[in-house]
Motif scaffolding. Structure first.
Motif, PDB file in Angstrom:
ATOM      1  N   ALA A  51       0.831  -1.205   0.000  1.00  0.00           N
ATOM      2  CA  ALA A  51       0.000   0.000   0.000  1.00  0.00           C
ATOM      3  C   ALA A  51       0.866   1.254   0.000  1.00  0.00           C
ATOM      4  N   SER A  52       1.935   1.233   0.787  1.00  0.00           N
ATOM      5  CA  SER A  52       2.852   2.377   0.823  1.00  0.00           C
ATOM      6  C   SER A  52       3.594   2.522  -0.502  1.00  0.00           C
ATOM      7  N   TRP A  53       3.991   1.392  -1.080  1.00  0.00           N
ATOM      8  CA  TRP A  53       4.645   1.446  -2.390  1.00  0.00           C
ATOM      9  C   TRP A  53       3.678   1.979  -3.442  1.00  0.00           C
ATOM     10  N   GLY A  54       2.420   1.569  -3.361  1.00  0.00           N
ATOM     11  CA  GLY A  54       1.427   2.063  -4.305  1.00  0.00           C
ATOM     12  C   GLY A  54       1.267   3.574  -4.214  1.00  0.00           C
ATOM     13  N   THR A  55       1.207   4.081  -2.992  1.00  0.00           N
ATOM     14  CA  THR A  55       1.115   5.531  -2.787  1.00  0.00           C
ATOM     15  C   THR A  55       2.342   6.234  -3.350  1.00  0.00           C
ATOM     16  N   PHE A  56       3.503   5.648  -3.115  1.00  0.00           N
ATOM     17  CA  PHE A  56       4.771   6.199  -3.606  1.00  0.00           C
ATOM     18  C   PHE A  56       4.748   6.352  -5.127  1.00  0.00           C
ATOM     19  N   PHE A  57       4.331   5.306  -5.829  1.00  0.00           N
ATOM     20  CA  PHE A  57       4.326   5.352  -7.292  1.00  0.00           C
ATOM     21  C   PHE A  57       3.232   6.277  -7.832  1.00  0.00           C
ATOM     22  N   ILE A  58       2.108   6.361  -7.146  1.00  0.00           N
ATOM     23  CA  ILE A  58       1.058   7.288  -7.575  1.00  0.00           C
ATOM     24  C   ILE A  58       1.541   8.734  -7.460  1.00  0.00           C
ATOM     25  N   LEU A  59       2.211   9.051  -6.357  1.00  0.00           N
ATOM     26  CA  LEU A  59       2.756  10.400  -6.188  1.00  0.00           C
ATOM     27  C   LEU A  59       3.786  10.711  -7.274  1.00  0.00           C
ATOM     28  N   TYR A  60       4.647   9.735  -7.555  1.00  0.00           N
ATOM     29  CA  TYR A  60       5.636   9.920  -8.618  1.00  0.00           C
ATOM     30  C   TYR A  60       4.956  10.111  -9.968  1.00  0.00           C
ATOM     31  N   GLY A  61       3.899   9.335 -10.217  1.00  0.00           N
ATOM     32  CA  GLY A  61       3.177   9.453 -11.477  1.00  0.00           C
ATOM     33  C   GLY A  61       2.531  10.817 -11.642  1.00  0.00           C
ATOM     34  N   LEU A  62       1.909  11.315 -10.575  1.00  0.00           N
ATOM     35  CA  LEU A  62       1.285  12.638 -10.625  1.00  0.00           C
ATOM     36  C   LEU A  62       2.328  13.724 -10.855  1.00  0.00           C
ATOM     37  N   TYR A  63       3.433  13.628 -10.134  1.00  0.00           N
ATOM     38  CA  TYR A  63       4.501  14.617 -10.272  1.00  0.00           C
ATOM     39  C   TYR A  63       5.053  14.611 -11.703  1.00  0.00           C
ATOM     40  N   SER A  64       5.258  13.431 -12.248  1.00  0.00           N
ATOM     41  CA  SER A  64       5.799  13.318 -13.608  1.00  0.00           C
ATOM     42  C   SER A  64       4.817  13.851 -14.646  1.00  0.00           C
ATOM     43  N   ILE A  89       9.183  13.129 -21.604  1.00  0.00           N
ATOM     44  CA  ILE A  89       9.478  11.723 -21.292  1.00  0.00           C
ATOM     45  C   ILE A  89       8.832  11.325 -19.968  1.00  0.00           C
ATOM     46  N   ALA A  90       8.944  12.211 -18.972  1.00  0.00           N
ATOM     47  CA  ALA A  90       8.349  11.925 -17.662  1.00  0.00           C
ATOM     48  C   ALA A  90       6.839  11.771 -17.770  1.00  0.00           C
ATOM     49  N   CYS A  91       6.216  12.639 -18.557  1.00  0.00           N
ATOM     50  CA  CYS A  91       4.761  12.574 -18.718  1.00  0.00           C
ATOM     51  C   CYS A  91       4.341  11.285 -19.420  1.00  0.00           C
ATOM     52  N   ILE A  92       5.113  10.882 -20.423  1.00  0.00           N
ATOM     53  CA  ILE A  92       4.802   9.642 -21.147  1.00  0.00           C
ATOM     54  C   ILE A  92       4.901   8.436 -20.214  1.00  0.00           C
ATOM     55  N   CYS A  93       5.876   8.478 -19.301  1.00  0.00           N
ATOM     56  CA  CYS A  93       6.077   7.355 -18.375  1.00  0.00           C
ATOM     57  C   CYS A  93       5.127   7.383 -17.184  1.00  0.00           C
ATOM     58  N   SER A  94       4.487   8.524 -16.948  1.00  0.00           N
ATOM     59  CA  SER A  94       3.659   8.664 -15.747  1.00  0.00           C
ATOM     60  C   SER A  94       2.510   7.655 -15.657  1.00  0.00           C
ATOM     61  N   PRO A  95       1.837   7.290 -16.778  1.00  0.00           N
ATOM     62  CA  PRO A  95       0.761   6.292 -16.638  1.00  0.00           C
ATOM     63  C   PRO A  95       1.249   4.953 -16.089  1.00  0.00           C
ATOM     64  N   VAL A  96       2.497   4.597 -16.409  1.00  0.00           N
ATOM     65  CA  VAL A  96       3.049   3.340 -15.887  1.00  0.00           C
ATOM     66  C   VAL A  96       3.112   3.390 -14.366  1.00  0.00           C
ATOM     67  N   ALA A  97       3.605   4.533 -13.845  1.00  0.00           N
ATOM     68  CA  ALA A  97       3.699   4.687 -12.392  1.00  0.00           C
ATOM     69  C   ALA A  97       2.314   4.714 -11.751  1.00  0.00           C
ATOM     70  N   LEU A  98       1.377   5.421 -12.373  1.00  0.00           N
ATOM     71  CA  LEU A  98       0.029   5.529 -11.811  1.00  0.00           C
ATOM     72  C   LEU A  98      -0.682   4.179 -11.797  1.00  0.00           C
ATOM     73  N   ILE A  99      -0.632   3.485 -12.928  1.00  0.00           N
ATOM     74  CA  ILE A  99      -1.286   2.170 -13.007  1.00  0.00           C
ATOM     75  C   ILE A  99      -0.599   1.181 -12.073  1.00  0.00           C
ATOM     76  N   GLY A 100       0.736   1.243 -12.045  1.00  0.00           N
ATOM     77  CA  GLY A 100       1.474   0.362 -11.143  1.00  0.00           C
ATOM     78  C   GLY A 100       1.128   0.622  -9.690  1.00  0.00           C
ATOM     79  N   GLY A 101       1.009   1.897  -9.321  1.00  0.00           N
ATOM     80  CA  GLY A 101       0.660   2.235  -7.947  1.00  0.00           C
ATOM     81  C   GLY A 101      -0.715   1.728  -7.559  1.00  0.00           C
TER      82      GLY A 101
END
Length: 313
Positions: A130-143, A190-202
């Protein structure tokens, strides 16, 4: 459960402090005709910075000594401060702050510093989905927000009559140098293109946590056991993490982290950013500092006592 309460109280206190901020509390030039930059202490004041530095070093130590509890404690602290800073950054940018300067400093604190050690810990199967999921969602939003920042807010808050912002990455250079601006804009895409991966992964990690999974490693091992006839699996990443050679990884992690810390401190110093409007003992500085300090102390104590409890939250 008890260990989670202080962090939740800290998050609530940070949010209350943010809600009470004055409307003009963002990075800006002091007044018309002045080239003195006034910084936002709630984003990169001394308490916030030191709290993040301590959390970073706690994460590196926990990874080096294979202390899962220390890693999850560091991760939760990063999530708390990262979430609070992201809210402030968005608020300030919409109010007319010197946006790129704020985000440039914050990007090292919330993006670069925790990235290497935390991602490595994740790949090696540290628990707390759950904490890792939050971490990746935050990274995805930031990206995902990077193109908005570097393509639409690049000159917001800038005064062309004042000296240009100076950066430091092994050497001093002009932030608004055309080559660096092009680099930032390219990286933002590049960060924006990769952001869905982080969001979905989170989101996936949070769903896995709700189903009772503790780590990605456990899920992989379970699938491999199901695929074998005898129900066994040879995967044991803990062997890697317990190897004395593995501890040498602290060298590049510390080098990268210290480089980021120096770049932030030099950026603030080179541009004479004034952060004197808030004292260290103020709520906005003291809470992030204490979160980082308690995380660091907890990690050291866990390593000394060899306490390594899995955490599924």
């Amino acid at each position: 459960m008890a260990s989670r309460i202080p962090k939740r109280l800290a998050l609530a206190a940070i949010m209350v402090a943010l809600a009470a901020r004055p409307a003009t509390a963002f990075t800006r030039y002091e007044n018309d005709g002045s080239c003195q930059i006034v910084g936002d202490t709630d984003i990169y004041g001394i308490g916030v910075r030191v709290g993040y530095y301590l959390t970073y070093f706690a994460g590196v130590l926990a990874l080096c000594f294979n202390n899962n509890k220390g890693i999850t404690d560091s991760l939760k602290s990063i999530n708390i401060i990262f979430g609070a800073i992201l809210i402030v950054l968005l608020r300030n940018a919409t109010l007319g702050s010197f946006a790129v300067l704020e985000w440039q400093i914050a990007s090292v604190l919330v993006f670069v510093l925790p990235l290497s050690s935390m991602i490595l810990a994740f790949l090696l199967g540290s628990p707390g989905l759950a904490s890792w999921g939050t971490f990746f969602i935050l990274y995805g939003l930031y990206s995902a927000l990077q193109p908005w920042l570097f393509w639409t807010r690049i000159d917001q808050g800038r005064d062309l009559s004042c000296p240009s912002i100076r950066m430091f990455i092994f050497a001093v250079f002009d932030f608004y140098h055309p080559s660096y601006v092009k680099f930032l804009r390219a990286m933002s895409i590049i960060a924006c293109i990769c952001s869905p991966v982080a969001l979905i992964g989170g989101i996936t990690l949070i769903v896995m946590s709700m189903k009772g999974k503790k780590s990605v490693r456990d899920t992989i091992v379970e699938k491999m056991r199901e695929a074998t006839q005898d129900g066994s699996s040879d995967i044991d990443l803990s062997v890697i993490k317990r190897s004395p050679v593995f501890r040498l990884i602290v060298i590049p992690l510390l080098f990268g982290g210290c480089t980021g810390i120096v770049s932030v401190e030099k950026l603030i110093s080179l541009n004479s950013i004034d952060l004197s409007d808030v004292e260290f003992l103020s709520t906005g500085q003291l809470i992030p500092f204490l979160v980082g300090l308690f995380t660091f102390i907890s990690t050291i104590w866990g390593i000394i006592t060899n306490k390594d409890d899995d955490d599924d939250d």
